[in-house]
Design an enzyme around this catalytic site. Structure first.
Site, PDB file in Angstrom:
ATOM      1  N   GLY A   1      40.491  34.373  38.014  1.00  0.00           N
ATOM      2  CA  GLY A   1      41.772  34.016  38.477  1.00  0.00           C
ATOM      3  C   GLY A   1      41.629  34.440  40.109  1.00  0.00           C
ATOM      4  O   GLY A   1      40.767  34.925  40.527  1.00  0.00           O
TER       5      GLY A   1
ATOM      6  N   GLY B   1      44.446  35.810  43.342  1.00  0.00           N
ATOM      7  CA  GLY B   1      45.801  36.103  43.463  1.00  0.00           C
ATOM      8  C   GLY B   1      46.190  35.619  44.864  1.00  0.00           C
ATOM      9  O   GLY B   1      45.316  35.139  45.470  1.00  0.00           O
ATOM     10  N   GLY B   2      47.376  35.834  45.349  1.00  0.00           N
ATOM     11  CA  GLY B   2      48.146  35.385  46.648  1.00  0.00           C
ATOM     12  C   GLY B   2      47.142  35.913  47.938  1.00  0.00           C
ATOM     13  O   GLY B   2      46.615  35.393  48.639  1.00  0.00           O
ATOM     14  N   MET B   3      46.871  37.311  47.464  1.00  0.00           N
ATOM     15  CA  MET B   3      46.334  38.178  48.461  1.00  0.00           C
ATOM     16  C   MET B   3      44.804  38.578  48.382  1.00  0.00           C
ATOM     17  O   MET B   3      44.308  39.348  49.286  1.00  0.00           O
ATOM     18  CB  MET B   3      47.098  39.488  48.586  1.00  0.00           C
ATOM     19  CG  MET B   3      48.733  39.389  48.477  1.00  0.00           C
ATOM     20  SD  MET B   3      49.298  38.608  50.145  1.00  0.00           S
ATOM     21  CE  MET B   3      48.713  40.210  51.308  1.00  0.00           C
TER      22      MET B   3
ATOM     23  N   VAL C   1      39.781  37.407  42.568  1.00  0.00           N
ATOM     24  CA  VAL C   1      39.614  38.372  41.418  1.00  0.00           C
ATOM     25  C   VAL C   1      38.362  37.828  40.731  1.00  0.00           C
ATOM     26  O   VAL C   1      38.014  36.746  40.420  1.00  0.00           O
ATOM     27  CB  VAL C   1      40.913  38.218  40.484  1.00  0.00           C
ATOM     28  CG1 VAL C   1      40.636  39.221  39.340  1.00  0.00           C
ATOM     29  CG2 VAL C   1      41.919  38.357  41.303  1.00  0.00           C
TER      30      VAL C   1
ATOM     31  N   LYS D   1      38.290  43.422  42.019  1.00  0.00           N
ATOM     32  CA  LYS D   1      39.397  42.606  42.963  1.00  0.00           C
ATOM     33  C   LYS D   1      39.452  43.082  44.481  1.00  0.00           C
ATOM     34  O   LYS D   1      38.953  44.052  44.950  1.00  0.00           O
ATOM     35  CB  LYS D   1      40.922  43.058  42.776  1.00  0.00           C
ATOM     36  CG  LYS D   1      41.537  42.730  41.433  1.00  0.00           C
ATOM     37  CD  LYS D   1      43.075  42.869  41.075  1.00  0.00           C
ATOM     38  CE  LYS D   1      43.236  42.189  39.895  1.00  0.00           C
ATOM     39  NZ  LYS D   1      44.754  42.582  39.464  1.00  0.00           N
TER      40      LYS D   1
ATOM     41  N   ASP E   1      56.696  43.386  43.573  1.00  0.00           N
ATOM     42  CA  ASP E   1      56.401  41.870  43.625  1.00  0.00           C
ATOM     43  C   ASP E   1      56.155  41.322  41.953  1.00  0.00           C
ATOM     44  O   ASP E   1      55.193  40.853  41.668  1.00  0.00           O
ATOM     45  CB  ASP E   1      55.096  41.652  44.287  1.00  0.00           C
ATOM     46  CG  ASP E   1      54.772  40.203  44.459  1.00  0.00           C
ATOM     47  OD1 ASP E   1      55.564  39.379  44.722  1.00  0.00           O
ATOM     48  OD2 ASP E   1      53.387  39.943  44.738  1.00  0.00           O
TER      49      ASP E   1
END
Lengths: 355, 353
Positions: free
Chosen positions: A22, A24-26, A29, A44, A134
């Protein structure tokens, strides 16, 4: 594979990259093999190199929270070039992908269970003094799909970094909001004060976000819409409407009404009047809901438009339309159900139409 | 010669017991406290590998988390584990404070042991000193120094464990097979200890004497009769007479939910809730049949059945327990469309840790 790594890369002399897990936006991963403890973990690493200091800070913050409903922080590695947060690998998908793809919304039994576990995880983090900032479906991992084997909130630390981006975008107004992927994803779940005064959000903003997520799981839609037009609606914070199917059937109405009440309390404009995470846990702790396994099947027969049979693993399960939640299935439809020993045949409750 | 990796800075404290020493450190990478366990005796280094292997086999929210393996200046292997804040259950007063706190603690301990047994691990040293309630109220079990894996090396000779908590069969001279029932006995002793902060002299003898009387009566916490016999059974002299930890866990869960269940009866489009405030309902189809259902705090039973009453197509018998989810019919099949159906569904709050 995306990001700086490919399969076989060894991080910190210990973690071997296996593949993507996957994105993430930032951050990127990866799934990795921990050669010291011979187990799989999630690794991450931030997309933005300049985020180094904040990334370690965020790792430390997430390591403070220990709870079954929060992803465990196992390690932090800085190899001089990049930084890595090592977490337990959760063999699942995020909330949306796990639960809102094959059904447009969830029945109140499953929703109540998710609400309870999210509230527990949130309370544990608030006890540790950690505000998520968030919370959104992509930051909640579910294993076992509809069986809900585990529900875990993740990316506590990252939130602090996202926060900065969100604050900048919100202060920049319209265009900068639409330009930030992070903001676009987070916006439907953001509390009014997170938009109005983004640098002064507290624990109650997390409670709002949980309320917004639960609204989506229960109704299939986010409470105030998506994109820029959501901004004014969230700030106005009018109590959202709930669709009639939630309370139409007496078999489900009691629990549905209780859930609606709690969601409405979470979505109050004034942060001070929202329940705390502890109160939320208390309220969810009083809800009665079955936790039976779910099965998939198809409708084989319907009689008198009142009852029929669903085939689950080559076996008939009796169902009555009174036990259907949401849209009524027709012949051949796929459905999800829990089953109970009846006299002779199995009996289904609830029955939910699948797409 | 190597030394402890620089990321771990000793805080000064340590605890010793048996073969092992635990030192407490700050993990500077994540700015959190960790516990590092070493085996002192060079000849017994293989024990730490056994312990590690047992720890890594289990995935349970009640088993301490492992983070890392290190070596110290003597090349001894150390297991870096999560540090759990708070007192061990030996020192903690929390479990005995209320019936709910007591049952909730026991249920978690039982769930943890059941998880271990499911993974094929026998702890062999279950006692209140080896468990803690973490700040979120979750029971964590640690010290797997004596743990054995079923089938691999599951035999022992001579006494190992802790007096008072070690099952009587462990005092045998002969080599015996290690069974999960050892943990069940130790669980029973732990349950007794948590209620009264002591164990009867008979249990602390070498070997412990058979217990013939009810040990779970007259304790500071009130325990339901059914549960008492289950807890007494955990202390049975014969291993085979002890219940499985899964049974113990599930029974504790049922009692933990006492007076919290709720049943929903839907009858002709109307719903009736049965719960602690409203513990009985009478459903009547005039001239055909009448049934009264009563909530006892642990289950729902048929208290009155007059005329033609069927539960899942079998005639209802007064006193019988109503299954989890069923259909009650008033009127036999020959009544056709004048037959009345009532759906009856039981649910309870979920105990989420």
């Amino acid at each position: 594979m995306s990001g700086p790594h490919s399969a076989g890369d060894l991080i910190g002399g210990r973690y071997e990259i296996l593949g993507d897990a996957g994105e993430g936006g930032m951050q990127y991963v990866y799934a990795a093999k921990d050669h010291v403890l011979k187990r799989q973990v999630a690794l991450k690493t931030p997309k933005n190199d300049s985020a180094r200091k904040r990334f370690q800070r965020s790792a430390i913050v997430s390591a403070r929270v220990t709870h079954p409903n929060v992803a465990k922080t196992l390690d932090y590695v800085d190899d001089g070039q990049r930084q890595y947060l090592v977490e337990e690998l959760i063999a699942g998908t995020d909330l949306d992908k796990a639960l809102l793809v094959r059904t447009p919304h969830l029945d109140p039994y499953l929703a109540a269970r998710i609400f309870h576990h999210l509230a527990k995880g949130l309370a544990a983090s608030h006890h540790a003094g950690v505000v998520h900032r968030d919370l959104k479906p992509s930051n909640v991992m579910v294993t076992g799909g509809y069986q809900l084997d585990a529900i875990k909130i993740t990316d506590f630390g990252i939130a602090k970094m996202a926060d900065e981006e969100i604050a900048e975008a919100v202060e920049g107004g319209g265009e900068s909001i639409s330009a930030s992927r992070t903001v676009v994803g987070a916006l439907p779940y953001m509390a009014p004060e997170a938009i109005e005064t983004p640098r002064e959000v507290g624990k109650s903003a997390d409670v709002w976000s949980i309320g917004a997520m639960m609204y989506e799981l229960l109704t299939g839609n986010v409470p105030y819409g998506k994109g820029l037009q959501a901004v004014t609606k969230i700030i106005a914070a009018a109590p959202p409407e709930f669709p009639g199917f939630m309370t139409a059937n007496p078999q489900f109405a009691t629990l549905s009404k209780q859930l609606i009440q709690i969601v409405l309390q979470c979505l109050q404009k004034d942060p001070a009047t929202r329940p705390t995470a502890d109160t939320l846990v208390e309220q969810c702790g009083m809800l009665c809901y079955p936790v039976e396994p779910r099965f998939l099947g198809y409708v084989r027969e319907i009689r008198h438009r009142a009852w029929g049979f669903v085939v689950v693993d080559d076996e008939d399960v009796f169902f009555h339309f009174d036990c259907v939640y949401g849209d009524k299935p027709v012949l051949g439809d796929n459905v999800m159900l829990s089953k109970f020993r009846g006299g002779g045949a199995w009996r289904a409750l609830p029955v939910v139409k699948m797409q | 010669m190597s030394e402890l990796p620089q990321r771990y800075i000793p805080l000064g404290g340590s605890d010793s017991g048996g073969f092992s020493t635990v030192i407490y450190c700050t993990d500077t990478h994540l700015d959190r406290k960790v516990a590092i366990k070493f085996i002192q005796d060079e000849a017994e280094q293989k024990l730490i590998l056994k312990e590690l292997s047992a720890l890594l086999k289990m995935r349970s929210k009640h088993v301490v988390q492992v983070y890392d393996i290190v070596t110290d200046e003597k090349d001894a292997l150390g297991i870096v584990e999560e540090y759990i804040e708070g007192d061990s259950l030996w020192d903690s007063d929390c479990p005995a404070q209320s019936q709910e706190a007591y049952l909730k603690t026991l249920w978690q301990v039982a769930a943890g042991i059941a998880d271990m047994h499911e993974a094929g691990v026998i702890h062999r040293d279950i006692k209140p000193n080896n468990m803690k309630l973490d700040p979120e109220g979750v029971v964590k079990i640690f010290d797997f120094g004596l743990a054995k894996q079923c089938g691999i090396d599951a035999h022992t000779k001579g006494f190992k464990g802790t007096l008072g908590f070690a099952a009587p069969e462990l005092f045998n001279d002969a080599t015996i097979a290690i069974s999960p029932a050892i943990d069940t006995y130790a669980f029973g002793a732990t349950a007794l200890f948590l209620a009264c902060k002591n164990l009867p002299a008979k249990m602390k003898m070498m070997p412990p004497l058979p217990i013939t009387d009810d040990k779970f009566s007259g304790l500071p916490v009130e325990i339901h009769t059914e549960l008492k016999s289950l807890l007494n059974a955990c202390l049975s002299y014969k291993p085979k007479e002890r219940p499985s930890m899964v049974t113990v866990r599930d029974e504790l869960a049922r009692h933990l939910l006492g007076w919290k269940h709720q049943a929903l009866a839907v009858y002709q489009g109307k719903s009736y809730l049965l719960n602690v405030r409203n513990p009985s309902v009478e459903l009547n189809a005039t001239g055909v049949g009448k049934v009264e259902i009563l909530y006892t705090g642990l289950k729902f039973i048929v208290s009155v059945a007059v005329g033609e009453v069927f539960i899942n197509n079998s005639p209802a018998i007064p006193g019988e327990e109503i299954p989890g989810s069923c259909v009650v019919a008033l009127g036999a099949a020959h009544h056709g469309s004048s037959r009345v159906y009532i759906t009856f569904d039981i649910a309870n709050p979920e105990v989420v840790l």
